[in-house]
Design a protein around this motif. Structure first.
Motif, PDB file in Angstrom:
ATOM      1  N   PRO A 421       0.864  -1.189   0.000  1.00  0.00           N
ATOM      2  CA  PRO A 421       0.000   0.000   0.000  1.00  0.00           C
ATOM      3  C   PRO A 421       0.902   1.241   0.000  1.00  0.00           C
ATOM      4  CG  PRO A 421      -0.430  -1.425   1.902  1.00  0.00           C
ATOM      5  CD  PRO A 421       0.818  -1.930   1.265  1.00  0.00           C
ATOM      6  N   GLN A 422       0.432   2.344  -0.630  1.00  0.00           N
ATOM      7  CA  GLN A 422       1.311   3.515  -0.757  1.00  0.00           C
ATOM      8  C   GLN A 422       1.775   4.096   0.596  1.00  0.00           C
ATOM      9  OE1 GLN A 422       0.732   7.700  -2.553  1.00  0.00           O
ATOM     10  NE2 GLN A 422       1.069   6.404  -4.305  1.00  0.00           N
ATOM     11  N   PRO A 423       0.886   4.226   1.614  1.00  0.00           N
ATOM     12  CA  PRO A 423       1.369   4.778   2.888  1.00  0.00           C
ATOM     13  C   PRO A 423       2.484   3.923   3.503  1.00  0.00           C
ATOM     14  CG  PRO A 423      -1.023   4.820   2.834  1.00  0.00           C
ATOM     15  CD  PRO A 423      -0.579   4.036   1.622  1.00  0.00           C
ATOM     16  N   ALA A 444       3.775  15.789  -6.462  1.00  0.00           N
ATOM     17  CA  ALA A 444       2.335  16.025  -6.290  1.00  0.00           C
ATOM     18  C   ALA A 444       1.553  14.723  -6.122  1.00  0.00           C
ATOM     19  CB  ALA A 444       1.817  16.782  -7.510  1.00  0.00           C
ATOM     20  N   GLY A 445       0.257  14.861  -5.900  1.00  0.00           N
ATOM     21  CA  GLY A 445      -0.638  13.710  -5.893  1.00  0.00           C
ATOM     22  C   GLY A 445      -0.754  13.056  -4.527  1.00  0.00           C
ATOM     23  N   ASP A 446      -1.205  11.795  -4.556  1.00  0.00           N
ATOM     24  CA  ASP A 446      -1.323  11.051  -3.303  1.00  0.00           C
ATOM     25  C   ASP A 446       0.035  10.920  -2.626  1.00  0.00           C
ATOM     26  OD1 ASP A 446      -4.024  10.714  -3.349  1.00  0.00           O
ATOM     27  OD2 ASP A 446      -4.007   8.645  -4.072  1.00  0.00           O
ATOM     28  N   VAL A 447       1.081  10.841  -3.434  1.00  0.00           N
ATOM     29  CA  VAL A 447       2.432  10.740  -2.865  1.00  0.00           C
ATOM     30  C   VAL A 447       2.682  11.940  -1.950  1.00  0.00           C
ATOM     31  CG1 VAL A 447       4.896  10.797  -3.420  1.00  0.00           C
ATOM     32  CG2 VAL A 447       3.336   9.441  -4.821  1.00  0.00           C
ATOM     33  N   GLN A 448       2.300  13.121  -2.401  1.00  0.00           N
ATOM     34  CA  GLN A 448       2.529  14.328  -1.604  1.00  0.00           C
ATOM     35  C   GLN A 448       1.634  14.352  -0.362  1.00  0.00           C
ATOM     36  OE1 GLN A 448       1.573  18.247  -3.425  1.00  0.00           O
ATOM     37  NE2 GLN A 448       3.510  18.873  -2.510  1.00  0.00           N
ATOM     38  N   ALA A 469       2.293  25.058  -5.301  1.00  0.00           N
ATOM     39  CA  ALA A 469       1.731  24.832  -6.639  1.00  0.00           C
ATOM     40  C   ALA A 469       1.439  23.357  -6.882  1.00  0.00           C
ATOM     41  CB  ALA A 469       2.699  25.341  -7.706  1.00  0.00           C
ATOM     42  N   SER A 470       2.004  22.485  -6.059  1.00  0.00           N
ATOM     43  CA  SER A 470       1.882  21.035  -6.285  1.00  0.00           C
ATOM     44  C   SER A 470       2.203  20.708  -7.744  1.00  0.00           C
ATOM     45  CB  SER A 470       0.480  20.541  -5.940  1.00  0.00           C
ATOM     46  OG  SER A 470       0.485  19.946  -4.687  1.00  0.00           O
ATOM     47  N   TYR A 471       3.331  21.135  -8.181  1.00  0.00           N
ATOM     48  CA  TYR A 471       3.717  21.059  -9.594  1.00  0.00           C
ATOM     49  C   TYR A 471       4.280  19.672  -9.874  1.00  0.00           C
ATOM     50  CZ  TYR A 471       4.979  23.647 -13.852  1.00  0.00           C
ATOM     51  OH  TYR A 471       5.050  24.141 -15.120  1.00  0.00           O
ATOM     52  N   MET A 472       3.537  18.866 -10.626  1.00  0.00           N
ATOM     53  CA  MET A 472       4.024  17.508 -10.926  1.00  0.00           C
ATOM     54  C   MET A 472       5.370  17.590 -11.635  1.00  0.00           C
ATOM     55  SD  MET A 472       0.500  15.807 -12.297  1.00  0.00           S
ATOM     56  CE  MET A 472       1.064  14.138 -12.593  1.00  0.00           C
ATOM     57  N   GLY A 473       6.355  16.872 -11.114  1.00  0.00           N
ATOM     58  CA  GLY A 473       7.691  16.875 -11.703  1.00  0.00           C
ATOM     59  C   GLY A 473       8.687  17.683 -10.879  1.00  0.00           C
ATOM     60  N   CYS A 495       8.194  10.197  -5.907  1.00  0.00           N
ATOM     61  CA  CYS A 495       7.389  10.566  -7.081  1.00  0.00           C
ATOM     62  C   CYS A 495       6.333   9.532  -7.397  1.00  0.00           C
ATOM     63  CB  CYS A 495       8.253  10.577  -8.332  1.00  0.00           C
ATOM     64  SG  CYS A 495       9.507  11.768  -8.330  1.00  0.00           S
ATOM     65  N   GLY A 496       5.178  10.005  -7.838  1.00  0.00           N
ATOM     66  CA  GLY A 496       4.208   9.102  -8.437  1.00  0.00           C
ATOM     67  C   GLY A 496       4.636   8.814  -9.868  1.00  0.00           C
ATOM     68  N   ASP A 497       4.034   7.781 -10.452  1.00  0.00           N
ATOM     69  CA  ASP A 497       4.348   7.458 -11.848  1.00  0.00           C
ATOM     70  C   ASP A 497       3.961   8.623 -12.756  1.00  0.00           C
ATOM     71  OD1 ASP A 497       1.784   6.528 -10.821  1.00  0.00           O
ATOM     72  OD2 ASP A 497       1.335   5.864 -12.863  1.00  0.00           O
ATOM     73  N   GLY A 498       2.824   9.255 -12.450  1.00  0.00           N
ATOM     74  CA  GLY A 498       2.378  10.396 -13.254  1.00  0.00           C
ATOM     75  C   GLY A 498       3.362  11.544 -13.160  1.00  0.00           C
ATOM     76  N   SER A 499       3.780  11.869 -11.973  1.00  0.00           N
ATOM     77  CA  SER A 499       4.683  13.006 -11.772  1.00  0.00           C
ATOM     78  C   SER A 499       6.047  12.748 -12.395  1.00  0.00           C
ATOM     79  CB  SER A 499       4.845  13.291 -10.276  1.00  0.00           C
ATOM     80  OG  SER A 499       3.610  13.683  -9.743  1.00  0.00           O
ATOM     81  N   PHE A 500       6.541  11.532 -12.247  1.00  0.00           N
ATOM     82  CA  PHE A 500       7.876  11.240 -12.783  1.00  0.00           C
ATOM     83  C   PHE A 500       7.926  11.489 -14.287  1.00  0.00           C
ATOM     84  CE2 PHE A 500      10.928   8.346 -14.763  1.00  0.00           C
ATOM     85  CZ  PHE A 500      12.086   8.881 -14.227  1.00  0.00           C
ATOM     86  N   ASP A 523       4.481   3.521  -8.085  1.00  0.00           N
ATOM     87  CA  ASP A 523       3.743   3.336  -9.334  1.00  0.00           C
ATOM     88  C   ASP A 523       2.403   2.639  -9.086  1.00  0.00           C
ATOM     89  OD1 ASP A 523       2.958   2.927 -11.924  1.00  0.00           O
ATOM     90  OD2 ASP A 523       4.587   1.551 -12.448  1.00  0.00           O
ATOM     91  N   ASN A 524       1.330   3.407  -9.189  1.00  0.00           N
ATOM     92  CA  ASN A 524      -0.009   2.786  -9.125  1.00  0.00           C
ATOM     93  C   ASN A 524      -0.665   2.819 -10.508  1.00  0.00           C
ATOM     94  OD1 ASN A 524      -0.437   5.528  -9.208  1.00  0.00           O
ATOM     95  ND2 ASN A 524      -1.116   5.671  -7.078  1.00  0.00           N
ATOM     96  N   ARG A 525       0.174   3.089 -11.532  1.00  0.00           N
ATOM     97  CA  ARG A 525      -0.284   3.105 -12.929  1.00  0.00           C
ATOM     98  C   ARG A 525      -1.487   4.018 -13.132  1.00  0.00           C
ATOM     99  NH1 ARG A 525       1.001  -2.041 -15.397  1.00  0.00           N
ATOM    100  NH2 ARG A 525      -0.602  -1.656 -16.950  1.00  0.00           N
ATOM    101  N   ARG A 526      -1.509   5.106 -12.409  1.00  0.00           N
ATOM    102  CA  ARG A 526      -2.585   6.073 -12.625  1.00  0.00           C
ATOM    103  C   ARG A 526      -2.282   7.370 -11.870  1.00  0.00           C
ATOM    104  NH1 ARG A 526      -7.634   5.269 -11.958  1.00  0.00           N
ATOM    105  NH2 ARG A 526      -7.744   3.034 -12.313  1.00  0.00           N
ATOM    106  N   MET A 527      -3.056   8.390 -12.145  1.00  0.00           N
ATOM    107  CA  MET A 527      -2.965   9.631 -11.390  1.00  0.00           C
ATOM    108  C   MET A 527      -3.993   9.515 -10.269  1.00  0.00           C
ATOM    109  SD  MET A 527      -1.970  12.437 -14.169  1.00  0.00           S
ATOM    110  CE  MET A 527      -0.771  12.082 -15.465  1.00  0.00           C
ATOM    111  N   ALA A 528      -3.580   8.781  -9.255  1.00  0.00           N
ATOM    112  CA  ALA A 528      -4.527   8.292  -8.252  1.00  0.00           C
ATOM    113  C   ALA A 528      -5.187   9.403  -7.439  1.00  0.00           C
ATOM    114  CB  ALA A 528      -3.815   7.329  -7.319  1.00  0.00           C
ATOM    115  N   ALA A 529      -4.454  10.482  -7.183  1.00  0.00           N
ATOM    116  CA  ALA A 529      -5.043  11.557  -6.363  1.00  0.00           C
ATOM    117  C   ALA A 529      -6.317  12.073  -7.026  1.00  0.00           C
ATOM    118  CB  ALA A 529      -4.044  12.695  -6.200  1.00  0.00           C
ATOM    119  N   ILE A 530      -6.289  12.130  -8.343  1.00  0.00           N
ATOM    120  CA  ILE A 530      -7.444  12.683  -9.054  1.00  0.00           C
ATOM    121  C   ILE A 530      -8.542  11.619  -9.173  1.00  0.00           C
ATOM    122  CG2 ILE A 530      -8.183  13.971 -11.103  1.00  0.00           C
ATOM    123  CD1 ILE A 530      -5.904  15.272  -9.301  1.00  0.00           C
TER     124      ILE A 530
END
Ligand SMILES: Cc1ncc(C[n+]2csc(CCOP(=O)(O)OP(=O)(O)O)c2C)c(N)n1
Ligand SMILES: [Mg+2]
Length: 628
Positions: A421-423, A444-448, A469-473, A495-500, A523-530
């Motif tokens: 699990p991510q946590p 950014a995202g759930d990782v943040q 700004a929670s700027y992905m990347g 980093c999340g997979d999306g942000s990386f 890597d959860n293969r998605r932009m999970a926060a959204i």
């Protein structure tokens, strides 16, 4: 106008640069007899002016819009005065420059070409603007003669459009007239060194004024300003604040990002005020994690204890916070607060809430004065029941988190097997960072969000979470700051997979410029926060993932010099991978598949309100009714 290698202009530049290097700085060179009145190109005058303010480091992607400045930077580097590193993406280098100032306190400038390069760096500068970090941005700009459209300018029959655009984000100056440099650099020095509202300063450098000759007085170029700390002139407000604190039974301090570095004063005030301290994403560590009065983060994501203290406090002491939605539950986080004491240098921020006693000035100066006053006066209200209740909530939050940290791998639909699990995965990496003394950067995202709910810092400066700004990347790019830092510290980017994939350029730039650090891709293969937000609000996901499997380990391994590892699917395999990664003398990438799905042990939850999507009606209804 053409300047060829070996030309008089180049020779003079070499001589001046050599004199500056030999003396150890521009001021010293002037003291040793370097003539103060010089005729040089605007590009060289700019480099000398920035040097006088302590700017020796440049992140650059050159183009036809900055070749003349590039030539000056080449010569000054050859003589050992400045350092320039070439990057692969302007957003990445804007983040790296932001991180260099934020993490190390070191000044730098971002150099781009005209047009697309400038626009990308400009986009990236949102992170500097949002987090109050002072950085110079130097962009190529259209020629001043107006002989016809310049390639890559904004295609309109209007003047100074890049200057106008950048002025919206921060402050800017178009060097249309080379002699304006002195004024430009005075404004820039204050902007990027502002004590409580620093931000990016943009210098627009027209293609044709860069090589133009200008007479400058080097002694008159403005130095970095030295500003005294400010605090209220008399004791009236301090006494009033002390009396308010003394008679309140439930006091909470909201420590915003501005409290970073004011750890000792915040702690002293919290202890004597008997206040529960609620942290913001950007201020974790301002009070040691285990301190009984540290309630952890509060806000739209928040924590059980942080949000409890926010909701129950009768007296709110806001310190160094600009009341961002993440931090104040979109304005409805303080349901029982009767009054506010607000410590801030900025008048508007200090007066954000009604019923406020504003203590304007430097945080340590004001907090220490207030603490000293409280140490001498007797308190009428008993704070013990309040602090006891807060401690119980903190224990509840700790137990809640522990259950998630101890959750074994969960079966995941995408991965078709049990994965961490991510946590739990973030906790393992955060603990490892603490063990080896690494700085942590959260993307950014759930990782943040999970990250600032999880970190257990004992001081500010161990976590950099770009929550403005929670700027992905941001996180992987921030590692590049260490390439130019005087004393680089090992860093771990979460980093999340999306942000990386927003900024993977660090794979190349880190190797090229000798960065040591690790990127962990959760890597959860998605932009999970959204996805999570969509499901919470509208019960269903929409377009926040794709079906393309990416082998991040192979992708990273394709770059020579990068060590690419799999973190596997267990706590143990992840720890082993982190150790191996850390032993590599360069950049390592650790890929960890993480769970996404309905199991509540796969996330850390949200504890506050937020004015977004279909929650707006409820939040706004409450906001209209409250007096604060
Ligand atoms: C450059 C940029 N684009 C879009 C967003 C909006 N956004 C915030 S978090 C997020 C998803 C992050 O996905 P990932 O990095 O994989 O992390 P996860 O939530 O899956 O852990 C998005 C699209 C953003 N913050 N920055
Ligand atoms: Mg993701």
């Amino acid at each position: 106008m053409l300047t060829r290698a070996g030309s008089d202009t180049d020779r003079q530049m070499h001589e001046r640069a050599r004199a500056v290097a030999a003396a150890g700085g521009l001021e010293q060179a002037l003291a040793k007899g370097l003539p103060k009145l010089v005729e040089c190109t605007l590009s060289e005058a700019l480099v000398l002016g920035l040097l006088k303010q302590g700017v020796r480091k440049y992140f650059a992607i050159f183009g036809h819009g900055s070749t003349d400045l590039g030539n000056v930077l080449r010569i000054y580097e050859e003589e050992g005065v400045t350092r320039t590193i070439n990057c692969r993406n302007e957003v990445e280098m804007a983040h790296a420059a932001t991180a260099l100032r934020w993490q190390y306190g070191e000044l730098s400038a971002v150099v781009t070409s005209i047009g697309p390069g400038a626009m990308q760096a400009f986009a990236g500068s949102l992170a500097a603007a949002s987090n109050g970090v002072g950085v110079y941005h130097i962009y190529g700009d259209e020629t001043t003669f107006g002989e016809g459209y310049n390639m890559q300018q904004v295609p309109k029959e209007e003047q100074g459009l890049f200057g106008r655009m950048t002025a919206v984000m921060g402050q800017s100056y178009v060097l249309h007239t080379p002699e304006g440099l002195r004024d430009a650099l005075r404004r820039g020095a204050l902007c990027i060194n502002h004590p409580y509202r620093a931000g990016p300063f943009y210098l627009l450098l027209p293609l044709n004024t860069q090589p133009a000759k200008v007479s400058v007085n080097l002694a008159a170029l403005p130095a970095r300003p030295a500003l005294p700390k400010l605090a209220p002139a008399d004791d009236k407000e301090i006494e009033q604040a002390a009396a308010m604190i003394a008679r309140a039974a439930k006091v909470a301090i909201k420590a915003g990002g501005g409290t970073r570095g004011h750890d000792a004063s915040v702690r002293r005030l919290a202890e004597v005020a008997g206040a529960a301290v609620v942290l913001s994403p950007g201020s974790t560590g301002v009070l040691p994690d285990a301190h009984a009065q540290n309630m952890h983060v509060g806000g739209s994501k928040g924590s059980i204890s942080g949000n409890y203290a926010m909701a129950e406090a009768e007296l709110l002491i806001v310190i160094g916070s600009r009341a961002v939605c993440q931090a104040d539950c979109s304005g409805i986080g303080y349901k029982n607060a009767q009054a506010v004491i607000n410590v801030n240098g900025d008048l508007a921020d200090a007066l954000h809430y009604n019923r406020t006693l504003a203590l304007i000035g430097d945080i340590s100066a004001v907090a220490d004065r207030l603490a000293a006053k409280l140490e001498k006066c007797s308190t009428s209200a008993d704070k013990k029941p309040w602090l006891k209740a807060c401690v119980e909530k903190k224990a509840e939050w700790a137990a809640y988190k522990l259950r998630r940290f101890e959750t074994p791998p969960l079966r995941d639909e995408v991965w078709q097997k049990p994965v961490l699990p991510q946590p739990a995965a973030i906790k393992i990496v955060a603990d490892f960072a603490r063990e080896i003394g690494a700085a942590k950067f959260f993307d950014a995202g759930d990782v943040q969000a999970n990250g600032f709910q999880i970190v257990e810092d004992d001081r500010t400066g161990d976590t950099f979470t770009e929550s403005g700004a929670s700027y992905m990347g941001f996180a992987p790019s921030a590692l590049l700051a260490s390439a130019l830092a005087d004393k680089p510290r090992y860093g771990i980017a979460f980093c999340g997979d999306g942000s990386f994939m927003m900024n993977p350029q660090i794979l190349i730039d880190a190797v090229q410029h000798g960065v040591r650090g690790t990127i962990v891709i959760f890597d959860n293969r998605r932009m999970a926060a959204i996805t999570g937000l969509q499901v919470a609000q509208y019960k269903t996901e929409f377009r926040t993932n794709d079906h393309v499997a990416v082998d991040y380990q192979k992708l990273a391994a394709a770059v020579s010099g990068v060590m690419a590892l799999s973190g596997g699917n267990s706590a143990n395999s992840l720890r082993v991978a982190l150790e191996t990664a850390h032993r590599h003398d360069g950049l390592s990438v650790v890929h960890v598949p993480v769970y996404f799905g309905p199991d509540e042990l796969g996330g850390l939850g949200a504890w506050g309100e937020w004015n977004v999507g279909n929650w707006c009606e409820d939040v706004q209804t409450s906001w209209i009714r409250q007096d604060l």
